[in-house]
Design an enzyme around this catalytic site. Structure first.
Site, PDB file in Angstrom:
ATOM      1  N   LYS A 131     -17.309   0.322  18.137  1.00  0.00           N
ATOM      2  CA  LYS A 131     -18.260   0.960  17.225  1.00  0.00           C
ATOM      3  C   LYS A 131     -18.103   0.315  15.868  1.00  0.00           C
ATOM      4  O   LYS A 131     -17.002  -0.033  15.464  1.00  0.00           O
ATOM      5  CB  LYS A 131     -17.945   2.449  17.092  1.00  0.00           C
ATOM      6  CG  LYS A 131     -18.282   3.245  18.323  1.00  0.00           C
ATOM      7  CD  LYS A 131     -18.878   4.595  17.943  1.00  0.00           C
ATOM      8  CE  LYS A 131     -19.157   5.416  19.164  1.00  0.00           C
ATOM      9  NZ  LYS A 131     -18.247   6.541  19.287  1.00  0.00           N
ATOM     10  N   HIS A 134     -18.795   2.558   9.969  1.00  0.00           N
ATOM     11  CA  HIS A 134     -19.871   3.023   9.097  1.00  0.00           C
ATOM     12  C   HIS A 134     -19.307   3.792   7.919  1.00  0.00           C
ATOM     13  O   HIS A 134     -18.105   4.030   7.842  1.00  0.00           O
ATOM     14  CB  HIS A 134     -20.934   3.801   9.875  1.00  0.00           C
ATOM     15  CG  HIS A 134     -20.435   5.073  10.457  1.00  0.00           C
ATOM     16  ND1 HIS A 134     -20.240   6.206   9.712  1.00  0.00           N
ATOM     17  CD2 HIS A 134     -20.080   5.379  11.724  1.00  0.00           C
ATOM     18  CE1 HIS A 134     -19.794   7.159  10.498  1.00  0.00           C
ATOM     19  NE2 HIS A 134     -19.672   6.684  11.712  1.00  0.00           N
ATOM     20  N   HIS A 137     -16.539   6.363   7.874  1.00  0.00           N
ATOM     21  CA  HIS A 137     -15.114   6.035   7.937  1.00  0.00           C
ATOM     22  C   HIS A 137     -14.545   5.605   6.588  1.00  0.00           C
ATOM     23  O   HIS A 137     -13.377   5.269   6.474  1.00  0.00           O
ATOM     24  CB  HIS A 137     -14.863   4.914   8.965  1.00  0.00           C
ATOM     25  CG  HIS A 137     -14.752   5.428  10.358  1.00  0.00           C
ATOM     26  ND1 HIS A 137     -15.697   5.183  11.309  1.00  0.00           N
ATOM     27  CD2 HIS A 137     -13.807   6.190  10.954  1.00  0.00           C
ATOM     28  CE1 HIS A 137     -15.350   5.786  12.438  1.00  0.00           C
ATOM     29  NE2 HIS A 137     -14.203   6.390  12.253  1.00  0.00           N
TER      30      HIS A 137
HETATM   31  N1  ARG Z   1     -11.007   8.110  16.175  1.00  0.00           N
HETATM   32  C1  ARG Z   1     -11.257   9.420  15.683  1.00  0.00           C
HETATM   33  C2  ARG Z   1     -12.665   9.505  15.086  1.00  0.00           C
HETATM   34  O1  ARG Z   1     -13.206   8.526  14.634  1.00  0.00           O
HETATM   35  C3  ARG Z   1     -10.282   9.843  14.612  1.00  0.00           C
HETATM   36  C4  ARG Z   1      -8.857   9.912  15.047  1.00  0.00           C
HETATM   37  C5  ARG Z   1      -8.015  10.655  14.077  1.00  0.00           C
HETATM   38  N2  ARG Z   1      -6.626  10.670  14.394  1.00  0.00           N
HETATM   39  C6  ARG Z   1      -6.056  11.395  15.366  1.00  0.00           C
HETATM   40  N3  ARG Z   1      -4.768  11.280  15.570  1.00  0.00           N
HETATM   41  N4  ARG Z   1      -6.753  12.246  16.083  1.00  0.00           N
HETATM   42  O2  ARG Z   1     -13.216  10.591  15.038  1.00  0.00           O
END
Ligand code: ARG
Length: 570
Positions: A131, A134, A137
């Site tokens: 992905k 964007h 983030h």
């Molecule tokens: N990859 C996830 C997202 O973009 C966020 C992960 C955050 N960290 C975790 N340990 N859950 O929504």
């Protein structure tokens, strides 16, 4: 050089002298001290209201009695106003002490050893494979990076973790689509863009041919089973995504100590599941396994789905124990959008229920609000997506246009434009407390006036320019040149900078550093407009130059802590 602490001590002495018999007086006097809203009311104020019950006397009377008792050279005078005791510093003495304290180790001003021996893990950015990065983030990346720097400055050992979203059936679908309609060059060249195209194609074709879903699932199964081909394609997708993301990280000056993402924890979930089972916390529910959280007024935390697979939460649980074992953290911060509030409350609660007390204070969801862009929210489906790389690129272009207009003769304009453009974006993200939604507007972010990144950077460059013009050999500074209101206001802000950093660290709120730094920049500009820095009086000039040097360094530190660079010329 902690004036607050000294005033607190002084108040302590005053209390002892005025009320030698009194019992039950507050111990932490420093925390009671207030900063008067107006400089004319003094440098610090002690409110006597809190003592009136213990001392059985009205606050104005207490203030009066205290003010008669002790005097000190660093205090010019004490005034009683209402129930407050207002302290006025001896200005010249304050200027000398402040300048000596800062100049002894300018780069360290605001730093501390408070965190020595302690470790903090920071889970931030945590992007999803295949992905594009964007603007959604942006906050996690920028807040996490700032917190990492702030904690380090406070003496903590830090571990920056990019908990990659690299597990799920979508990767099977993507491989399937790649095998059918993709090719190596297109993915190498197009990167995440091309992977997204394949993924979209997969879903379109599925509508005509639903059997494809099974094929996608079969590919994911292959990844799970460690099939060589599936794994190598999957790893390659990951590399390509990270290669794209690195461009953004490089622009932002962000780095990580670990990229262990969700897939890393898949084979580490058994241990959690077994322990939950042993501790009697795992309950069957419609073929799935859950931890009941009804007593905690939360929906149950799903651990194993009815098809036997683990979920996001299970992998987060495994990650917590892995991190605890590997880094022995005192705190583990999750810089993740507020939308995941329930997820983290559930996961943390499960760890607590397993009997780990450190979960209570040690696991912290550092939540933040939404980012919208010039009034529009970011919905992937509506097609209105702002990619971070484009945003930063445009910021740089716009900054370059402004620089071309304002300082056409500047050397390495491109580099400065990058620092200013990126600085504008980062600053905007860290301007207010985290939970507040951000609406990003170009005109606001890139304004050289008002509270913006470029404004603070410009003030730093202004200080540097003054310093370049300073005479070579200067006599000892005459600090009476720093007794005016503007210099004193500035000194006061510099003296409180360490508190702001400590507070930002304690509350995980980088904006407190942004604000303190901006206030210093504003105060320096005021000083600069009201007073000639370089004049015939060499000793006075030396004092003003020293103040300028201190400002330059503290602004640079403040900007560094929030992840913004401080060019010397703009
Ligand atoms: N990859 C996830 C997202 O973009 C966020 C992960 C955050 N960290 C975790 N340990 N859950 O929504």
């Amino acid at each position: 050089m902690d004036m607050k602490q000294r005033i607190a001590e002084l108040v302590g002495e005053m209390l002892k002298t005025a009320y030698p018999e009194a019992q039950g007086l507050p111990e932490d006097l420093a925390s009671l001290l207030e900063v008067p809203p107006d400089q004319n009311l003094g440098d610090y104020a002690f409110p006597c209201f809190k003592l009136s019950k213990t001392l059985r006397m009205g606050p104005p009377m207490i203030a009066k009695k205290l003010s008669e008792s002790v005097s000190r050279p660093e205090i010019a005078r004490v005034e009683c106003v209402g129930g407050y005791l207002n302290f006025f510093f001896n200005r010249e003495n304050f200027a000398r002490e402040m300048m000596e304290a800062i100049m002894a180790a300018p780069e360290k001003w605001g730093s501390s050893k408070e965190g020595e021996g302690k470790t903090v893990c920071l889970d931030y950015s945590s992007i999803n494979i295949a992905k594009r990065f964007h603007i959604g983030h942006l906050s996690t990346t920028v807040i996490g990076n700032a917190l990492k720097r702030i904690y380090e400055f406070m003496g903590w050992k830090t571990v920056g973790i990019n908990h990659l979203g690299d597990w799920g059936t979508q990767f099977g679908k993507m491989i399937c689509a790649y095998k059918k309609w993709g090719n190596k060059e297109a993915v190498e060249q197009g990167g995440v863009e091309e992977m997204t195209r394949l993924y979209v194609r997969f879903h379109e074709e599925c509508e005509k041919n639903p059997a494809l879903e099974d094929e996608g699932r079969a590919w994911f199964k292959k990844i799970e089973d460690g099939d060589e081909e599936a794994l190598s394609i999957f790893r390659w997708f990951k590399d390509v995504t990270l290669r794209d993301a690195m461009k953004v990280y490089d622009m932002l000056g962000v780095s990580f100590d670990s990229y262990a993402g969700e897939s890393f924890y898949v084979d580490k979930t058994d241990r959690v599941v077994n322990e939950l089972q042993e501790k009697g916390l795992l309950v069957e529910s419609d073929g799935a396994k859950i931890v009941d959280l009804e007593a905690e007024k939360m929906p149950p935390c799903l651990i194993i789905k009815s098809d036997g697979t683990t979920i996001y939460a299970t992998r987060d649980l495994a990650a917590i124990f892995y991190r605890k074992d590997t880094y022995n953290f005192d705190k583990c911060l999750y810089v993740v959008a507020y939308q995941q509030d329930l997820h983290f409350r559930q996961v943390f609660k499960v760890v607590e229920k397993m009997g780990y007390d450190w979960a209570k204070e040690g696991l912290i969801h550092v939540a933040f609000g939404m980012v919208s862009y010039e009034g529009q929210t970011l919905a992937t489906r509506s097609g209105h997506v702002v990619y971070l790389e484009d945003l930063l690129g445009r910021a740089q272009e716009k900054a370059l246009a402004i620089i071309n207009e304002k300082s056409p003769n500047l050397e390495n304009k491109e580099q400065v434009a990058k620092e200013v453009g990126v600085g504008a974006v980062v600053y905007t993200t860290l301007q207010n407390n985290r939970i507040k939604d951000i609406d990003f507007w170009w005109d606001r972010a890139l304004n050289f006036e008002g509270e913006t990144g470029p404004y603070v950077q410009y003030t730093h460059a202004r200080c540097c320019s003054v310093l370049r013009k300073a005479p070579e050999n200067m006599p000892a500074p005459d600090y009476s040149a720093l007794t005016n209101d503007e210099a004193q206001a500035l000194l006061r802000l510099l003296s409180r900078f360490p508190e702001a950093v400590a507070e930002a660290c304690l509350r995980n709120e980088p904006f407190m550093v942004t604000r303190a730094t901006t206030e210093i920049a504003k105060a320096y500009n005021k000083f600069y407009y009201e007073h000639r820095i370089l004049d015939d009086d060499a000793a006075a000039t030396a004092a003003r130059i020293q103040l300028t040097a201190a400002c330059a360094q503290v602004i640079k530190t403040g900007l560094y802590l929030i992840g913004v660079s401080a060019p010397e010329r703009m």
